[in-house]
Design an enzyme around this catalytic site. Structure first.
Site, PDB file in Angstrom:
ATOM      1  N   ASN A 426       0.845  -1.194   0.000  1.00 30.35           N
ATOM      2  CA  ASN A 426       0.000   0.000   0.000  1.00 30.35           C
ATOM      3  C   ASN A 426       0.880   1.244   0.000  1.00 30.35           C
ATOM      4  O   ASN A 426       1.682   1.452   0.919  1.00 30.35           O
ATOM      5  CB  ASN A 426      -0.898   0.008   1.238  1.00 30.35           C
ATOM      6  CG  ASN A 426      -1.820   1.216   1.282  1.00 30.35           C
ATOM      7  OD1 ASN A 426      -2.854   1.244   0.626  1.00 30.35           O
ATOM      8  ND2 ASN A 426      -1.447   2.235   2.055  1.00 30.35           N
ATOM      9  N   GLU A 427       0.763   2.055  -1.066  1.00 35.30           N
ATOM     10  CA  GLU A 427       1.374   3.389  -1.150  1.00 35.30           C
ATOM     11  C   GLU A 427       2.875   3.397  -0.851  1.00 35.30           C
ATOM     12  O   GLU A 427       3.364   4.232  -0.083  1.00 35.30           O
ATOM     13  CB  GLU A 427       0.643   4.365  -0.221  1.00 35.30           C
ATOM     14  CG  GLU A 427      -0.813   4.580  -0.586  1.00 35.30           C
ATOM     15  CD  GLU A 427      -1.505   5.636   0.282  1.00 35.30           C
ATOM     16  OE1 GLU A 427      -0.915   6.044   1.298  1.00 35.30           O
ATOM     17  OE2 GLU A 427      -2.627   6.033  -0.056  1.00 35.30           O
ATOM     18  N   ASN A 484      -5.750   4.879  -4.295  1.00 35.68           N
ATOM     19  CA  ASN A 484      -6.221   5.627  -3.134  1.00 35.68           C
ATOM     20  C   ASN A 484      -6.338   7.086  -3.545  1.00 35.68           C
ATOM     21  O   ASN A 484      -5.321   7.740  -3.811  1.00 35.68           O
ATOM     22  CB  ASN A 484      -5.250   5.471  -1.969  1.00 35.68           C
ATOM     23  CG  ASN A 484      -5.065   4.022  -1.559  1.00 35.68           C
ATOM     24  OD1 ASN A 484      -5.857   3.162  -1.919  1.00 35.68           O
ATOM     25  ND2 ASN A 484      -4.021   3.748  -0.793  1.00 35.68           N
ATOM     26  N   TYR A 490      -7.832  16.162   0.423  1.00 33.30           N
ATOM     27  CA  TYR A 490      -6.470  16.660   0.596  1.00 33.30           C
ATOM     28  C   TYR A 490      -6.086  17.668  -0.486  1.00 33.30           C
ATOM     29  O   TYR A 490      -5.194  18.487  -0.272  1.00 33.30           O
ATOM     30  CB  TYR A 490      -5.472  15.496   0.585  1.00 33.30           C
ATOM     31  CG  TYR A 490      -5.588  14.600   1.794  1.00 33.30           C
ATOM     32  CD1 TYR A 490      -5.399  15.100   3.077  1.00 33.30           C
ATOM     33  CD2 TYR A 490      -5.901  13.260   1.657  1.00 33.30           C
ATOM     34  CE1 TYR A 490      -5.518  14.280   4.192  1.00 33.30           C
ATOM     35  CE2 TYR A 490      -6.012  12.430   2.765  1.00 33.30           C
ATOM     36  CZ  TYR A 490      -5.824  12.946   4.030  1.00 33.30           C
ATOM     37  OH  TYR A 490      -5.940  12.137   5.128  1.00 33.30           O
ATOM     38  N   TRP A 564     -12.972   4.641   2.448  1.00 34.51           N
ATOM     39  CA  TRP A 564     -12.053   4.690   3.586  1.00 34.51           C
ATOM     40  C   TRP A 564     -12.643   5.625   4.635  1.00 34.51           C
ATOM     41  O   TRP A 564     -12.669   6.814   4.437  1.00 34.51           O
ATOM     42  CB  TRP A 564     -10.685   5.210   3.147  1.00 34.51           C
ATOM     43  CG  TRP A 564      -9.688   5.176   4.256  1.00 34.51           C
ATOM     44  CD1 TRP A 564      -9.410   6.182   5.148  1.00 34.51           C
ATOM     45  CD2 TRP A 564      -8.836   4.088   4.613  1.00 34.51           C
ATOM     46  NE1 TRP A 564      -8.445   5.797   6.032  1.00 34.51           N
ATOM     47  CE2 TRP A 564      -8.080   4.508   5.731  1.00 34.51           C
ATOM     48  CE3 TRP A 564      -8.649   2.799   4.125  1.00 34.51           C
ATOM     49  CZ2 TRP A 564      -7.138   3.682   6.346  1.00 34.51           C
ATOM     50  CZ3 TRP A 564      -7.716   1.989   4.727  1.00 34.51           C
ATOM     51  CH2 TRP A 564      -6.972   2.433   5.824  1.00 34.51           C
TER      52      TRP A 564
END
Length: 693
Positions: A426-427, A484, A490, A564
């Site tokens: 993940n990321e 994501n 953001y 999420w």
């Protein structure tokens, strides 16, 4: 009127009783399904906890112990009080009294998880060590125990280690024996309990159609006796009614040691296919016989289904297109951390299912065996992953530990039909664009190991953007790609989603794509008639979700979305409106309040009647008297009333402009659903300002 009320109350009581019985049955089945072996008992009570990181076990007369029951964590409270919480070691101790007969066979301790590295001692001797805080591990203690009282000491630490993922995360790393402990008894000649913490038995169905399904069973025989023995391995698959649908056996001379055996089973004719709407399960019972008797038995679930991820068509299950309507879930609860009981997991999975979701991403780590057993039974399609998040240490110890976590996850959970993909990272580029070649090399090893351990399921990665992943060729490693995306939270705005997701897909068009995360934070105390990005209002959270779902439904190649997060969760480093909590959940951290966004999603995903007048916690308005009130519903039409006067019915949009009166205003929405009438409403107060008087 009284008679009608009494009848309704009686019906409600009966419905509540039936629901409680159903919950108990599902829970009991799930717990039983994760015992695997015949002679298993919980070992959760009677523990002493020493909050000391000393290298040696506490002395026998150490009186600093606190009595605890497993599951237990020492971080249930300090993670909420400060950004820095206790990441160190501690000791657990328990006495185990055995009869002479109980010491004649083989004995094992199975820890369902301990965060994040552990050493187990029995009567002062090291029984096993384990690295990784999210998978089960087994210690054989047969040679370390004696008749009478025995002492189990467990050192557990959640101190950061450079050789152990996760290194950098947006959630808490809890310490403790936070999942259950089991005492397992077995014969000296039996089925292995030492297969990476898993049941040691698995059924594989590589070719499944509505007409027939292949079946292959793998089991590991473990002979601790000094001589060879003639044995017969028997496998029987039964359906939900207990009818045998496939049977096979083989006989062999079993030499001392462990040996894997594969049985080719007869095809199952017209199998009941597993799906979220019809989660049909079979039971695989594997028995080992000596010349005359059954000496050991292992039982696991099995389910038949066939599915495909297609770059252009998305996801299909059992030949039908299915859009994955998913959420992510962390395993912690307010003031309890991850030290949860099976009932807690059932509550969470039921809440997810009742919202209308058909998929669940277990982020960012393997979760309790019971969670998977519940997903099997209640019908949730699962993406499970290892905790390789954000960063790596570019050396072999880190790689080996990460590979071990992957193998343990697959060995322990591969028999669950709900799981459709294994996540391997993940990321990995979010903190740094450095070490790209090393990160890709580790991903390649993980991808190969996943396919070796389980050739039947695809692998998946989650990226936070596309440029670096494309330039580093990371997107070509796994079979599937998740993104994501938080445009509108953001950075940037909601409408950017379709454009950016399409750009992502154009960079790797030969892979199926999903949205693995999207979300916005909210706080029940923050209510805004004019919400703004990152204001933590429920209204902004709903606006973002509504825009994302609208756009996702128009992208034909998108396999699905995973919001999420289903629940607020612990993140001690965060300093948002609720310090120490990631607030993107659809439900509060304590599971007590479903936010507006929960009902928005339910109105889009569930077939059960939903009617919800949005923003009931926004109770006071000033300024402009004309306000728009939205209703979240999946019913054909709804009618809004203001102070008892109808403002008309709507069958689309479900947004009414209301001119508020000074003082209290009662708003009430009604909608028919068959023979029932659904209602929801509340009262708000309007105060005109000087400019609007």
């Amino acid at each position: 009127m009284r008679t009608v009320f009494t009848a309704l109350a009686t019906l409600a009581l009966l419905a509540t009783s039936a629901a409680a019985n159903d919950r108990a049955n599902v829970l009991n089945e799930a717990i039983a399904a994760t015992r695997y072996w015949e002679h298993v008992e919980p070992l959760n009570d009677g523990w002493a906890f020493f909050e000391s990181d000393q290298p040696d076990a506490p002395a026998a007369d150490d009186d600093s112990a606190v009595p605890v029951t497993i599951p237990h964590t020492w971080n249930a409270h300090d993670t909420l009080a400060a950004k820095q919480y206790r990441r160190a070691g501690a000791w657990y101790r328990r006495s185990l009294t055995l009869t002479r007969a109980e010491t004649q066979g083989r004995l094992y301790l199975r820890f369902k998880a301990a965060g994040t590295h552990a050493e187990v001692y029995v009567n002062g001797a090291l029984a096993t060590t384990h690295l990784g805080g999210y998978t089960a591990f087994v210690a054989e203690i047969s040679s370390l125990v004696h008749p009478g009282d025995n002492t189990i000491d467990v050192h557990v630490s959640n101190a950061e280690r450079e050789d152990l993922p996760p290194l950098d995360i947006d959630h808490n790393i809890y310490g403790g024996i936070y999942r259950g402990v089991q005492l397992i008894r077995g014969p000296t000649l039996g089925l292995s309990r030492l297969e990476n913490g898993g049941p040691g038995v698995r059924a594989i169905s590589e070719n499944v159609t509505p007409e027939s399904a292949t079946l292959r069973v793998r089991a590991v025989i473990d002979n601790a006796q000094p001589e060879a023995n003639n044995v017969t391995l028997v496998a029987e698959l039964t359906d939900a009614a207990g009818r045998a649908v496939s049977f096979a056996q083989t006989s062999l001379a079993m030499e001392p040691g462990r040996r894997p055996i594969t049985l080719e089973m007869p095809d199952v004719v017209r199998p009941d296919l597993w799906s979220p709407s019809s989660p049909s399960l079979y039971t695989l019972r594997v028995t080992l016989w000596d010349d005359r008797n059954i000496v050991d038995t292992v039982t696991v679930d099995h389910g038949f289904r066939f599915y495909e991820f297609d770059p252009d068509e998305g996801f299909s299950l059992n030949g039908e297109h299915v859009f994955l309507k998913g959420v992510n879930r962390h395993q912690d609860v307010y003031r309890r951390g991850p030290a949860l009981e099976a009932e807690d997991h059932l509550r969470d999975i039921r809440m997810i299912k009742d919202m209308g979701a058909n998929a669940l991403r277990l982020a960012h780590y393997p979760q309790d065996d019971v969670v998977l057993a519940l997903c099997d039974r209640l019908g949730l399609i699962v993406w499970e992953e290892i905790p390789l998040v954000n960063k790596i240490t570019p050396d072999e110890p880190f790689a080996e530990n990460t590979l071990a976590m992957l193998r343990e996850m697959i060995t322990q959970h591969a028999h669950h039909p709900s799981i459709v993909t294994w996540g391997i990272q993940n990321e990995l580029l979010i903190r740094s664009q450095n070490l790209v070649a090393e990160k890709r090399a580790l991903m390649v090893r993980l991808n190969e190991a996943a396919h070796e351990a389980d050739p039947t399921r695809p692998t998946v990665m989650a990226a936070h953007g596309i440029k670096g992943y494309l330039e580093g060729d990371l997107t070509s490693v796994t079979d599937l790609i998740g993104y994501n995306v938080y445009y509108g939270w953001y950075s940037e705005t909601f409408p950017d989603l379709t454009r950016i997701i399409t750009e992502f897909r154009d960079g790797q068009p030969d892979r199926p794509h999903m949205i693995s995360e999207f979300g916005a934070g909210s706080d029940l105390r923050v209510q805004r008639a004019d919400p703004k990005r990152q204001d933590f209002s429920e209204q902004w959270q709903c606006a973002m979700i509504e825009s994302y779902l609208d756009q996702a439904e128009e992208i034909p190649w998108l396999a699905g979305v995973f919001y999420w997060n289903m629940f607020d969760f612990g993140a001690s480093h965060r300093g948002d409106t609720i310090p120490g909590v990631n607030q993107k959940g659809l439900v509060t951290f304590d599971r007590q309040v479903k936010k507006d966004a929960y009902f928005l999603v339910r109105s889009r995903w569930s077939d059960e009647p939903t009617l919800y007048l949005a923003s009931p916690r926004l109770t006071h308005y000033e300024g402009d008297a004309e306000r728009v009130f939205k209703v979240y519903t999946n019913l054909d039409h709804a009618e809004l009333f203001h102070n008892g006067h109808s403002l008309g019915k709507q069958s689309t949009g479900f947004a009414w402009t209301v001119r508020l009166d000074e003082g209290p205003n009662t708003l009430h929405v009604t909608a028919p659903a068959g023979a029932e009438e659904h209602h929801h409403g509340y009262t708000v107060t309007y105060t005109p300002t000087k400019d609007t008087e």
